[in-house]
Scaffold this motif. Structure first.
Motif, PDB file in Angstrom:
ATOM      1  N   LEU A   1      44.090  40.532  37.442  1.00 38.47           N
ATOM      2  CA  LEU A   1      44.479  41.532  36.456  1.00 38.47           C
ATOM      3  C   LEU A   1      43.522  42.726  36.485  1.00 38.47           C
ATOM      4  CD1 LEU A   1      46.562  42.026  34.204  1.00 38.47           C
ATOM      5  CD2 LEU A   1      44.839  41.246  32.613  1.00 38.47           C
ATOM      6  N   LEU A   2      42.254  42.424  36.749  1.00 36.11           N
ATOM      7  CA  LEU A   2      41.238  43.465  36.807  1.00 36.11           C
ATOM      8  C   LEU A   2      41.526  44.422  37.955  1.00 36.11           C
ATOM      9  CD1 LEU A   2      38.856  43.785  35.007  1.00 36.11           C
ATOM     10  CD2 LEU A   2      37.442  42.713  36.718  1.00 36.11           C
TER      11      LEU A   2
ATOM     12  N   LEU B   1      38.965  35.239  33.674  1.00 34.75           N
ATOM     13  CA  LEU B   1      38.665  36.557  33.129  1.00 34.75           C
ATOM     14  C   LEU B   1      39.931  37.403  32.959  1.00 34.75           C
ATOM     15  CD1 LEU B   1      36.187  38.143  32.199  1.00 34.75           C
ATOM     16  CD2 LEU B   1      36.344  39.379  34.331  1.00 34.75           C
ATOM     17  N   SER B   2      40.898  37.226  33.887  1.00 35.72           N
ATOM     18  CA  SER B   2      42.153  37.963  33.756  1.00 35.72           C
ATOM     19  C   SER B   2      42.810  37.671  32.417  1.00 35.72           C
ATOM     20  CB  SER B   2      43.119  37.574  34.876  1.00 35.72           C
ATOM     21  OG  SER B   2      42.744  38.180  36.069  1.00 35.72           O
ATOM     22  N   GLY B   3      42.893  36.395  32.082  1.00 34.30           N
ATOM     23  CA  GLY B   3      43.487  36.018  30.805  1.00 34.30           C
ATOM     24  C   GLY B   3      42.611  36.447  29.641  1.00 34.30           C
ATOM     25  N   ALA B   4      41.280  36.417  29.869  1.00 29.74           N
ATOM     26  CA  ALA B   4      40.366  36.738  28.776  1.00 29.74           C
ATOM     27  C   ALA B   4      40.517  38.194  28.345  1.00 29.74           C
ATOM     28  CB  ALA B   4      38.924  36.453  29.188  1.00 29.74           C
ATOM     29  N   VAL B   5      40.799  39.089  29.313  1.00 30.54           N
ATOM     30  CA  VAL B   5      40.990  40.499  28.954  1.00 30.54           C
ATOM     31  C   VAL B   5      42.096  40.616  27.910  1.00 30.54           C
ATOM     32  CG1 VAL B   5      41.693  42.762  29.800  1.00 30.54           C
ATOM     33  CG2 VAL B   5      40.198  41.345  31.188  1.00 30.54           C
ATOM     34  N   LEU B   6      43.203  39.877  28.138  1.00 32.03           N
ATOM     35  CA  LEU B   6      44.335  39.952  27.224  1.00 32.03           C
ATOM     36  C   LEU B   6      44.057  39.221  25.918  1.00 32.03           C
ATOM     37  CD1 LEU B   6      46.964  39.156  29.965  1.00 32.03           C
ATOM     38  CD2 LEU B   6      46.601  41.370  28.909  1.00 32.03           C
TER      39      LEU B   6
ATOM     40  N   ALA C   1      38.638  46.383  28.875  1.00 34.36           N
ATOM     41  CA  ALA C   1      39.841  47.108  28.476  1.00 34.36           C
ATOM     42  C   ALA C   1      39.462  48.465  27.868  1.00 34.36           C
ATOM     43  CB  ALA C   1      40.653  46.276  27.488  1.00 34.36           C
ATOM     44  N   ILE C   2      38.457  48.462  26.970  1.00 34.35           N
ATOM     45  CA  ILE C   2      38.030  49.719  26.353  1.00 34.35           C
ATOM     46  C   ILE C   2      37.383  50.623  27.395  1.00 34.35           C
ATOM     47  CG2 ILE C   2      36.623  50.755  24.534  1.00 34.35           C
ATOM     48  CD1 ILE C   2      36.702  48.056  23.098  1.00 34.35           C
ATOM     49  N   GLY C   3      36.576  50.023  28.273  1.00 34.65           N
ATOM     50  CA  GLY C   3      35.872  50.787  29.295  1.00 34.65           C
ATOM     51  C   GLY C   3      36.819  51.580  30.181  1.00 34.65           C
ATOM     52  N   PHE C   4      37.932  50.970  30.560  1.00 36.73           N
ATOM     53  CA  PHE C   4      38.905  51.680  31.381  1.00 36.73           C
ATOM     54  C   PHE C   4      39.536  52.820  30.611  1.00 36.73           C
ATOM     55  CE2 PHE C   4      39.029  48.320  34.613  1.00 36.73           C
ATOM     56  CZ  PHE C   4      39.070  49.138  35.724  1.00 36.73           C
ATOM     57  N   GLU C   5      39.878  52.561  29.362  1.00 39.95           N
ATOM     58  CA  GLU C   5      40.490  53.595  28.542  1.00 39.95           C
ATOM     59  C   GLU C   5      39.596  54.821  28.448  1.00 39.95           C
ATOM     60  OE1 GLU C   5      41.750  52.365  24.459  1.00 39.95           O
ATOM     61  OE2 GLU C   5      42.763  50.824  25.658  1.00 39.95           O
TER      62      GLU C   5
ATOM     63  N   MET D   1      29.530  41.858  37.839  1.00 40.12           N
ATOM     64  CA  MET D   1      29.138  40.549  37.317  1.00 40.12           C
ATOM     65  C   MET D   1      30.307  39.570  37.368  1.00 40.12           C
ATOM     66  SD  MET D   1      26.057  40.957  36.899  1.00 40.12           S
ATOM     67  CE  MET D   1      25.275  39.625  36.058  1.00 40.12           C
ATOM     68  N   ALA D   2      31.516  40.081  37.067  1.00 38.34           N
ATOM     69  CA  ALA D   2      32.693  39.214  37.128  1.00 38.34           C
ATOM     70  C   ALA D   2      32.881  38.685  38.543  1.00 38.34           C
ATOM     71  CB  ALA D   2      33.939  39.983  36.682  1.00 38.34           C
ATOM     72  N   ALA D   3      32.713  39.571  39.526  1.00 38.51           N
ATOM     73  CA  ALA D   3      32.871  39.146  40.918  1.00 38.51           C
ATOM     74  C   ALA D   3      31.801  38.123  41.296  1.00 38.51           C
ATOM     75  CB  ALA D   3      32.804  40.359  41.847  1.00 38.51           C
ATOM     76  N   ILE D   4      30.555  38.344  40.830  1.00 37.25           N
ATOM     77  CA  ILE D   4      29.482  37.391  41.148  1.00 37.25           C
ATOM     78  C   ILE D   4      29.809  36.017  40.562  1.00 37.25           C
ATOM     79  CG2 ILE D   4      27.065  36.814  40.725  1.00 37.25           C
ATOM     80  CD1 ILE D   4      26.371  39.734  40.932  1.00 37.25           C
ATOM     81  N   VAL D   5      30.241  36.008  39.304  1.00 37.39           N
ATOM     82  CA  VAL D   5      30.584  34.732  38.669  1.00 37.39           C
ATOM     83  C   VAL D   5      31.669  34.025  39.479  1.00 37.39           C
ATOM     84  CG1 VAL D   5      31.644  33.676  36.642  1.00 37.39           C
ATOM     85  CG2 VAL D   5      29.904  35.441  36.351  1.00 37.39           C
ATOM     86  N   TYR D   6      32.683  34.797  39.873  1.00 37.32           N
ATOM     87  CA  TYR D   6      33.804  34.252  40.634  1.00 37.32           C
ATOM     88  C   TYR D   6      33.321  33.607  41.930  1.00 37.32           C
ATOM     89  CZ  TYR D   6      38.779  34.388  41.950  1.00 37.32           C
ATOM     90  OH  TYR D   6      40.057  34.075  42.276  1.00 37.32           O
ATOM     91  N   VAL D   7      32.460  34.355  42.677  1.00 36.11           N
ATOM     92  CA  VAL D   7      31.984  33.847  43.963  1.00 36.11           C
ATOM     93  C   VAL D   7      31.075  32.633  43.765  1.00 36.11           C
ATOM     94  CG1 VAL D   7      30.708  34.432  46.045  1.00 36.11           C
ATOM     95  CG2 VAL D   7      32.214  36.114  45.027  1.00 36.11           C
ATOM     96  N   VAL D   8      30.206  32.673  42.733  1.00 37.26           N
ATOM     97  CA  VAL D   8      29.293  31.552  42.502  1.00 37.26           C
ATOM     98  C   VAL D   8      30.071  30.299  42.107  1.00 37.26           C
ATOM     99  CG1 VAL D   8      27.505  30.680  40.955  1.00 37.26           C
ATOM    100  CG2 VAL D   8      27.264  32.943  41.944  1.00 37.26           C
ATOM    101  N   VAL D   9      31.101  30.470  41.274  1.00 38.22           N
ATOM    102  CA  VAL D   9      31.912  29.313  40.886  1.00 38.22           C
ATOM    103  C   VAL D   9      32.530  28.673  42.123  1.00 38.22           C
ATOM    104  CG1 VAL D   9      34.033  28.618  39.728  1.00 38.22           C
ATOM    105  CG2 VAL D   9      32.386  30.038  38.524  1.00 38.22           C
TER     106      VAL D   9
END
Lengths: 303, 334
Positions: free
Chosen positions: A148-149, B271-276, B291-295, B308-316
């Motif tokens: 989604l990002l 994280l995708s679901g968490a945004v919503l 969401a606010i940051g993009f706006e 950081m999101a990407a790092i978390v994803y790769v580390v997981v």
């Protein structure tokens, strides 16, 4: 290759292809039929919707009943079985015509994603070497972001959001998925007997790729497309919800209708429930079909 | 094993550097930009030029990027221009990250706690009504738009169950230690605070858990079905081993490999679901900030949060790969 697979391979040459035997089992699967009926109805409905809709979906005909200050929304009444929307437009008509745009978004995003994935996957799988590494590292970077990002950042790249930018954003997220899938099955083809035979006969590399490797790697990709159609519709709804959908709401789309009513959700839940139910049913239809297709085409399940 | 881990960690550094450069360029391609977002209607060409210079946006992109890298090495990731103007991006991240971790943790725990046993039971009773019903349920779970379910829970379930429908905690006097509100209460002995934070977590966590639950359920079911067909299970049965022993030692152990992979992938995708979810429940986490940051085109915050999101994803995913070796002794070093 196990003994069983070899025997299966022989059986295939004797007349029952994988596709034929899959179709034989699918025809009798109630789950597949349910999915096929839902998707079939959806497609027919969306094609016929301009004629089926009782009113113009962009014409606010109940406008005199809308009182903005009191947040009133026209009730169900003769001629308007579901009442009106926030702007006094016939809700049933919007729901019907909305199916068309939803189909456009789903199919559009899937086709673009599929095309991009086919190109990248073929490059990686057929050429190999540094091209393969480069493409796969690109795919890795794309997959290292939550979907989604990624869609969100792409949609935000456009100054004016529109139907097309929405489709493009959803499509790009699917490219790495298709690319990886296709590369995997093409690599498996490389050392298969028919490719070796073709090489030995002196068939040109391009012909081997397009006539032998690609057609034989397509079935998982096609199955994936039906599943992607479902996610594309849901993901487009999510982007609309985040404000990146088509701002022009004269032409309705389910995801957009669903996100438009956020502010009145607690007082008029039916305005959200109808488009939501439509999205869920259609996504379910594509998923049912895709899942059963995948199972049927899986050589492991051949008996 | 150690060498493999180190190699993967070096790869991670590479991915992060490439990603940061791409993001850096990408964010500058966004229309609008922080200057117009900050100035709004009060914008004049002079003011805009001054602010552009102040933010360093007038310099060539590579200069900006290397300056960013240099500062980042000292822990300075820039100042927020939109999410919480004036706060440092790092502070915003540190403030909101625990919220998202807390939410995701509860969501994945719910998804595993319900999905794995249900998947096992469905496989055991293949073709029965329980199996069919739960398979259909899980397919519907994937088809429901996350934010619609979140609204449904917020508006219907919260009043029916008397649960709070927004925020992380009521405005109560709670001591902050780690930023994890549930944990803070336990550490300081303020049990009310922990309980209150938990109440706020229930509904968003359920909304966020649906998709991972459905996926984990189906993978578990498929994996258990595969294993139940295997010869060694039949051998174990004919040896007269008791059902719990067969289940634990033979079926579950062998079925867990694909399940763990899926759990890893789903954790990364949370994280995708968490945004919503966070947006619907005004849950002040990373997703909401994104969401606010993009706006508002908040470059420093977006850059830090996405990396950081990407790092978390790769580390997981690295942890998932490493856990294979623990589950299946046949897989050791590669």
């Amino acid at each position: 290759m196990t003994k069983k697979e070899k025997i299966d391979g022989l059986a295939e040459s004797a007349g029952t292809s994988l596709a034929a035997s899959a179709w034989k089992r699918l025809r009798r699967s109630p789950v597949f039929l349910t999915g096929a009926v839902i998707t079939g109805l959806f497609i027919v409905l969306s094609l016929l919707s301009p004629w089926l809709a009782p009113h113009d979906p962009s014409e606010p005909m109940l406008i005199d009943q809308v009182v903005k200050a009191r947040n009133e929304i026209p009730q169900a009444q003769p001629g308007h079985p579901l009442g009106g929307d926030l702007q006094g437009r016939d809700f049933l008509s919007r729901l019907l015509v909305g199916s068309q745009q939803t189909l456009v978004v789903g199919v559009g995003a899937t086709l673009i994603g599929l095309t991009g994935g086919l190109i990248l996957g073929t490059l990686a799988g057929a050429i190999g070497g540094w091209v393969d590494s480069l493409v796969m590292r690109m795919v890795d970077v794309m997959l290292s972001l939550p979907s989604l990002l990624l869609a969100f950042s792409i949609a935000a790249m456009f100054a004016r959001p529109s139907q097309f930018t929405l489709i493009l954003a959803v499509a790009i997220v699917q490219i790495p998925v298709f690319a990886r899938l296709l590369r995997g099955s093409m690599l498996a083809q490389r050392h298969s007997d028919h490719v070796l035979a073709a090489t030995a006969l002196g068939v040109k590399k391009g012909a081997i790729v397009f006539r032998h490797m690609l057609p034989n790697s397509l079935s998982p990709v096609i199955v994936q497309s039906t599943l992607v159609l479902a996610t594309a519709i849901i993901e487009a709804a999510a982007l609309s919800f985040l404000g990146l959908g088509n701002p022009d709401d004269r032409v309705p789309e389910w995801g957009q209708m669903l996100s438009d009513v956020q502010k009145v959700f607690d007082t008029h839940p039916h305005l959200a429930a109808w488009p939501a139910i439509c999205i869920i049913v259609v996504a379910l239809g594509f998923t049912l079909m895709g899942e059963t297709l995948r199972e049927a085409l899986d050589p492991k399940n051949r008996r | 094993m150690l060498r493999y881990t180190i190699r993967r960690l070096i790869q991670l550094v590479g991915v992060v550097l490439v990603l940061s450069l791409l993001l850096f360029a990408w964010l500058r391609l966004l229309p609008g930009g922080p200057v117009s977002a900050l100035l709004g209607d009060r914008s004049t060409p002079e003011k805009a030029a001054e602010l552009t210079k102040q933010l360093g946006l007038d310099q060539p992109i590579f200069v900006q990027y290397f300056k960013f890298l240099g500062r980042a090495a000292t822990g300075d990731f820039g100042t927020s221009t939109g999410v919480q103007p004036g706060d440092s991006a790092l502070d915003i991240f540190l403030q909101r990250f625990p919220a998202t971790i807390e939410l995701s943790f509860f969501a994945i725990v719910i998804a595993i706690a319900v999905g794995v046993p249900l998947g096992y039971l469905a496989a055991k009773r293949r073709g029965g009504w329980f199996d069919n019903l739960s398979v259909i349920g899980s397919l519907i779970g994937v088809a429901v738009p996350v934010f619609f379910l979140a609204y449904l829970l917020k508006d219907v379930a919260s009043s029916a169950l008397g649960l709070p429908s927004s925020g992380r905690q009521d405005a109560i006097d709670a001591t902050r230690v780690t930023g994890f509100f549930t944990l803070d209460g336990i550490i300081t002995g303020e049990w009310d605070a922990t309980f209150n934070a938990l109440e706020h977590l229930i509904l968003p966590a359920i909304a966020l858990a649906t998709i991972p639950f459905a996926v984990i359920f189906r993978i578990t079911r498929a994996a258990v079905l595969d294993v139940l067909d295997e010869d060694f299970v039949r051998t174990a049965e004919s040896k007269g081993l008791t059902a719990p022993v067969i289940r634990r030692r033979h079926v579950l152990r062998n079925a867990m490999l694909p399940v763990v992979t899926t759990i890893g992938l789903q954790t990364g995708a949370l994280l995708s679901g968490a945004v919503l979810t966070e947006k619907v429940f005004s849950f002040a986490g990373v997703g909401e900030a994104l969401a606010i940051g993009f706006e508002r085109r908040d470059y420093p915050v977006l850059l830090l949060l996405i990396i950081m999101a990407a790092i978390v994803y790769v580390v997981v995913n690295l942890l998932v790969d490493l856990s294979y070796a623990l589950i299946d002794p046949r897989i050791r070093t590669r």
